[in-house]
Design a protein around this motif. Structure first.
Motif, short mmCIF file in Angstrom:
data_model
loop_
_atom_site.label_atom_id
_atom_site.label_comp_id
_atom_site.label_asym_id
_atom_site.label_seq_id
_atom_site.Cartn_x
_atom_site.Cartn_y
_atom_site.Cartn_z
N SER A 270 0.82 -1.21 0.00
CA SER A 270 0.00 0.00 0.00
C SER A 270 0.85 1.26 0.00
CB SER A 270 -0.92 0.01 1.23
OG SER A 270 -1.63 -1.20 1.33
N LEU B 209 -3.30 -5.62 2.52
CA LEU B 209 -4.44 -5.93 1.66
C LEU B 209 -5.71 -6.02 2.52
CD1 LEU B 209 -3.05 -8.64 -0.79
CD2 LEU B 209 -3.26 -6.19 -1.15
N VAL C 167 -7.44 -6.85 -7.28
CA VAL C 167 -6.83 -6.03 -6.24
C VAL C 167 -6.78 -4.59 -6.76
CG1 VAL C 167 -4.80 -5.63 -4.80
CG2 VAL C 167 -5.43 -7.97 -5.45
N LEU D 107 -10.20 -6.93 -3.34
CA LEU D 107 -9.18 -6.51 -2.37
C LEU D 107 -8.80 -5.06 -2.65
CD1 LEU D 107 -6.85 -9.66 -2.41
CD2 LEU D 107 -8.64 -9.13 -0.78
N LEU E 79 -5.87 -1.88 -1.53
CA LEU E 79 -4.61 -1.55 -0.86
C LEU E 79 -4.79 -0.45 0.17
CD1 LEU E 79 -2.06 -1.60 -3.83
CD2 LEU E 79 -2.60 -3.41 -2.23
#
Length: 410
Positions: free
Chosen positions: A264, A319, A368, A404, A406
């Motif tokens: 992240s 995550l 993601v 998902l 970040l």
């Protein structure tokens, strides 16, 4: 027309495959450009179009609870069909569409936050703050506090010299520190100009006016947001992110690639993922276009428990799972608990592998994204695709909207 033709030909069954193709590909397929949106569309068609709709022995319900049943009405006249429609609730729950009941909470939470942001923007730009000091003094204090938390920029030339011939991941480090330097310098310069404008030494430009308003409202200034990854964080939470980024970059530059990468905290995490694939393909002699990756969720919740990074791939943290929960004991996706909207995942291992040797049975492919807003109309925001173990059919998680992120807004 396909159904009518089947009826005229005396066929017993409807051509469901043809209908799915016409609806999912010909009629709407060209309008849905996002691959994950297309996956939702095709899942709805697979789940709701078939001979099972008319199974007399096992009636099919689109949704059913104690108070209402969503099903195809019995054969009858126009009035009976209208009565069946009128009997349906005026307000639909998210579960009718395959979502979890928590989706309502997510929607209303987002709407409330947007409402409060707009109300904050409408407040007067004169007067005093809630602490009793003037608006100008409050902005000056905030600017001074932030300026004192901005570290010195990285010496990228010295860093390049110490690295020598960089590996793919070291190239990412150099790019990341250059981006961080631009952000840190822009922050320091703008805050210095703002202090001078507050003191009357220079005039307020539109950018400085926007900066002062953002600092007073506790929002991330737009001139800084242009130099940082997309985020939904407010200023206080973003400053914590900013400082943690610097800590990771400094550790990476001085001690080498971290054992667990806080994904992240990277400006362009997708380039780091690509560098991992490139490094593995070089070392193992694989063709780059035939090298991919898959993810394994560990049971490690504290990154400090990881002693060293793997030779190929990496461990990552940061995550957040949305639309489902994670059963740490069984190592599979689970249904969300009521009022629990987001779950932080344990440490995840990314493993590069040859695409021909990858077998992903009992796995759900979850996108993601950088933020919970997912990606925009231009496709920006998707980082990579994660493999999550599941003992449910993938269509369940597709309709639950599992993904998902970040970064969350806290």
């Amino acid at each position: 027309m396909a159904g009518l033709q089947a009826y005229e030909n005396g066929d017993d069954g409807l051509p469901w495959g043809t209908l799915r193709y016409l609806i999912g590909e010909a009629m709407y397929g060209g309008r849905v450009s996002d691959s994950y949106d297309r996956r939702i569309l095709t899942t709805y068609l697979d789940e709701y179009l078939g001979d099972f709709l008319f199974d007399a022995f096992q009636p099919f319900f689109f949704f059913k609870n104690d108070s209402v049943e969503y099903k195809i009405p019995e054969l009858g006249d126009h009035n009976s069909y209208m009565a069946a429609i009128e009997a349906l609730p005026l307000v639909q729950t998210p579960e009718v569409f395959g979502l979890h009941a928590n989706a309502d909470i997510s929607y209303y939470t987002s709407a409330t936050k947007a409402l409060w942001r707009n109300l904050v923007d409408l407040q007067p730009r004169v007067g005093t703050s809630s602490t009793g000091i003037s608006r100008e003094a409050f902005i000056s204090n905030v600017a001074r506090d932030i300026a004192g938390k901005i570290p010195e920029p990285f010496d990228t030339q010295l860093l390049k010299k110490s690295i020598g011939i960089p590996s793919p991941t070291q190239v990412v480090l150099l790019q990341e520190t250059e981006r961080w330097n631009k952000l840190a310098l822009a922050m320091g310069s703008s805050l210095k100009d703002l202090q001078r404008a507050l003191a009357g030494e220079i005039g307020f430009s539109s950018q400085l006016e926007d900066l002062s308003t953002s600092l007073f409202n506790g929002q991330l200034p737009s001139m800084w947001a242009k130099l940082t990854p997309v985020t939904e964080k407010q200023l206080a939470a973003w400053m914590l992110w900013f400082q943690r980024c610097y800590t990771q970059y400094r550790s990476w530059a001085e001690h080498g690639e971290p054992a667990v990468m806080w994904l992240s905290g990277l400006h362009t995490p997708e380039t780091y993922i690509a560098a991992l694939v490139q490094s593995a393909s070089r070392d193992k002699g694989w063709s780059l276009d035939k090298t991919t990756l898959y993810t394994k969720l560990t049971k490690i919740t504290d990154p400090a428990q990881v002693a060293e990074k793997p030779r190929h791939g990496c461990y990552i943290t940061g995550l957040y799972l949305e639309g489902a929960a994670w059963d740490a004991q069984r190592g599979v996706l689970a249904r969300q608990a009521p009022k629990v909207l987001v779950t932080e995942l344990p440490v995840v291992q990314i493993v590069p592998v040859e695409a021909t040797k990858l077998k992903s049975s009992s796995m759900f492919k979850a996108p993601v994204y950088v933020t919970q807003a997912r990606r925009n109309a231009m496709g920006a925001g998707l980082v990579f695709e994660a493999d999550l173990a599941s003992d449910e059919h993938p269509s369940h998680w597709v309709l639950q909207g599992v993904s998902l992120s970040l970064n969350i807004d806290t």
